[in-house]
Design a protein around this motif. Structure first.
Motif, PDB file in Angstrom:
ATOM      1  N   ALA A  21     -41.992  56.673 -27.423  1.00 53.08           N
ATOM      2  CA  ALA A  21     -40.771  56.103 -27.998  1.00 53.08           C
ATOM      3  C   ALA A  21     -40.744  56.288 -29.512  1.00 53.08           C
ATOM      4  CB  ALA A  21     -40.663  54.621 -27.639  1.00 53.08           C
ATOM      5  N   PHE A  22     -41.867  56.070 -30.169  1.00 56.93           N
ATOM      6  CA  PHE A  22     -41.935  56.244 -31.620  1.00 56.93           C
ATOM      7  C   PHE A  22     -41.750  57.715 -32.008  1.00 56.93           C
ATOM      8  CE2 PHE A  22     -43.595  51.946 -31.939  1.00 56.93           C
ATOM      9  CZ  PHE A  22     -43.184  51.551 -33.216  1.00 56.93           C
ATOM     10  N   ILE A  23     -42.436  58.612 -31.303  1.00 58.07           N
ATOM     11  CA  ILE A  23     -42.334  60.029 -31.651  1.00 58.07           C
ATOM     12  C   ILE A  23     -40.918  60.545 -31.427  1.00 58.07           C
ATOM     13  CG2 ILE A  23     -43.172  62.353 -31.131  1.00 58.07           C
ATOM     14  CD1 ILE A  23     -45.847  61.045 -30.295  1.00 58.07           C
ATOM     15  N   ARG A  24     -40.328  60.161 -30.319  1.00 54.57           N
ATOM     16  CA  ARG A  24     -38.954  60.591 -30.032  1.00 54.57           C
ATOM     17  C   ARG A  24     -37.997  60.084 -31.096  1.00 54.57           C
ATOM     18  NH1 ARG A  24     -34.310  58.589 -27.605  1.00 54.57           N
ATOM     19  NH2 ARG A  24     -33.094  60.131 -26.416  1.00 54.57           N
ATOM     20  N   THR A  25     -38.141  58.822 -31.484  1.00 53.40           N
ATOM     21  CA  THR A  25     -37.249  58.224 -32.476  1.00 53.40           C
ATOM     22  C   THR A  25     -37.473  58.815 -33.862  1.00 53.40           C
ATOM     23  OG1 THR A  25     -37.195  56.138 -31.238  1.00 53.40           O
ATOM     24  CG2 THR A  25     -36.565  56.041 -33.557  1.00 53.40           C
ATOM     25  N   GLU A  26     -38.723  59.024 -34.217  1.00 61.83           N
ATOM     26  CA  GLU A  26     -39.044  59.481 -35.570  1.00 61.83           C
ATOM     27  C   GLU A  26     -38.739  60.961 -35.801  1.00 61.83           C
ATOM     28  OE1 GLU A  26     -39.859  57.971 -38.206  1.00 61.83           O
ATOM     29  OE2 GLU A  26     -40.475  55.964 -37.571  1.00 61.83           O
ATOM     30  N   GLN A  58     -38.189  51.176 -23.165  1.00 63.39           N
ATOM     31  CA  GLN A  58     -37.750  50.709 -21.847  1.00 63.39           C
ATOM     32  C   GLN A  58     -37.353  51.877 -20.952  1.00 63.39           C
ATOM     33  OE1 GLN A  58     -35.332  47.274 -22.129  1.00 63.39           O
ATOM     34  NE2 GLN A  58     -35.140  47.007 -19.940  1.00 63.39           N
ATOM     35  N   ARG A  59     -36.649  52.864 -21.534  1.00 62.68           N
ATOM     36  CA  ARG A  59     -36.231  54.022 -20.740  1.00 62.68           C
ATOM     37  C   ARG A  59     -37.448  54.850 -20.295  1.00 62.68           C
ATOM     38  NH1 ARG A  59     -33.695  54.606 -17.743  1.00 62.68           N
ATOM     39  NH2 ARG A  59     -32.707  56.645 -17.954  1.00 62.68           N
ATOM     40  N   TYR A  60     -38.406  55.038 -21.192  1.00 55.65           N
ATOM     41  CA  TYR A  60     -39.615  55.769 -20.806  1.00 55.65           C
ATOM     42  C   TYR A  60     -40.322  55.070 -19.647  1.00 55.65           C
ATOM     43  CZ  TYR A  60     -40.041  59.492 -24.276  1.00 55.65           C
ATOM     44  OH  TYR A  60     -39.864  60.654 -25.004  1.00 55.65           O
ATOM     45  N   SER A  61     -40.415  53.760 -19.732  1.00 54.50           N
ATOM     46  CA  SER A  61     -41.092  53.003 -18.676  1.00 54.50           C
ATOM     47  C   SER A  61     -40.352  53.131 -17.350  1.00 54.50           C
ATOM     48  CB  SER A  61     -41.201  51.523 -19.073  1.00 54.50           C
ATOM     49  OG  SER A  61     -41.990  51.374 -20.236  1.00 54.50           O
ATOM     50  N   GLU A  62     -39.021  53.157 -17.409  1.00 50.25           N
ATOM     51  CA  GLU A  62     -38.218  53.278 -16.189  1.00 50.25           C
ATOM     52  C   GLU A  62     -38.296  54.687 -15.603  1.00 50.25           C
ATOM     53  OE1 GLU A  62     -34.820  50.014 -17.606  1.00 50.25           O
ATOM     54  OE2 GLU A  62     -34.426  52.173 -17.697  1.00 50.25           O
TER      55      GLU A  62
END
Length: 206
Positions: A67-72, A189-193
């Motif tokens: 999530a951090f890498i995707r966002t950053e 949350q999306r990654y977890s789903e």
């Protein structure tokens, strides 16, 4: 020409119905597979070996790091920000120097090494884990600290209008901070789903 009986007409519909059901089922399966492919394209898992290794080393859910890498950086190891942050997890030189004193004081690493995916993920993971531990494993508050700095978050925690317990934030007063926190928690949350991962004990929001 002999007329078909009602029984014959009913039996003639049986294979047609079966074919239609089979086509509908096949369509559903294909749609699900296509949707899953699109979702995994939108939320990819890249640099898996590094992410999994450092997530394990620092006790973090790998989905948080994705999530951090995707966002950053959206997984671009060569990206630079206007603020001078570098690489996959967008680390500034000041933060790099501080992290280096914690995990690599004797290593001949320089700020330029943050373009290396493994080095960047190694340093970024340490900082994410530091923020999570500092703020009671509260992902939203940790994300705010990662983006705006620990000092900025600590200042907000001292104000009752932003924090009811002095440990985690209830409100995020700055638009960029609020947007960033929303991106991180939403992506996690999306990654977890999508990858059917069981979320670790990191709390998304207050």
């Amino acid at each position: 020409m002999p007329r078909q009986s009602k029984k014959q007409k009913r039996s003639a519909w049986v294979p047609v119905t079966a074919v239609l059901l089979a086509l509908a089922l096949a369509g559903t399966v294909l749609f699900s597979a296509f949707r899953e492919k699109i979702e995994r394209w939108e939320y990819p898992q890249r640099y898996e070996a590094y992410v999994e290794y450092y997530a394990g080393k620092y006790g973090i859910d790998p989905m948080i790091l994705y999530a951090f890498i995707r966002t950053e950086s959206n997984f671009d190891p060569a990206v630079d920000s206007d603020a001078g942050a570098r690489g996959l997890m967008q680390i500034t030189e000041v933060t790099f120097d501080w992290i280096k004193t914690k995990i690599a004081p004797t290593e001949a690493l320089t700020f330029d090494d943050l373009y290396d995916p493994e080095t960047n993920i190694r340093f970024g993971t340490y900082f994410v884990s530091y923020c999570l531990k500092r703020y009671d494993n509260h992902l939203a508050t940790a994300a705010a600290a990662y983006h705006n700095g620990v000092g900025a978050v600590d200042t907000l925690l001292a104000e009752a209008q932003y924090s009811s317990d002095g440990i985690t934030l209830d409100r995020y007063p700055y638009p960029q901070m609020r947007q960033y926190v929303k991106k991180i928690t939403g992506s996690y949350q999306r990654y977890s789903e999508i990858y059917q991962a069981t979320p670790h004990n990191s709390r998304l929001t207050a």
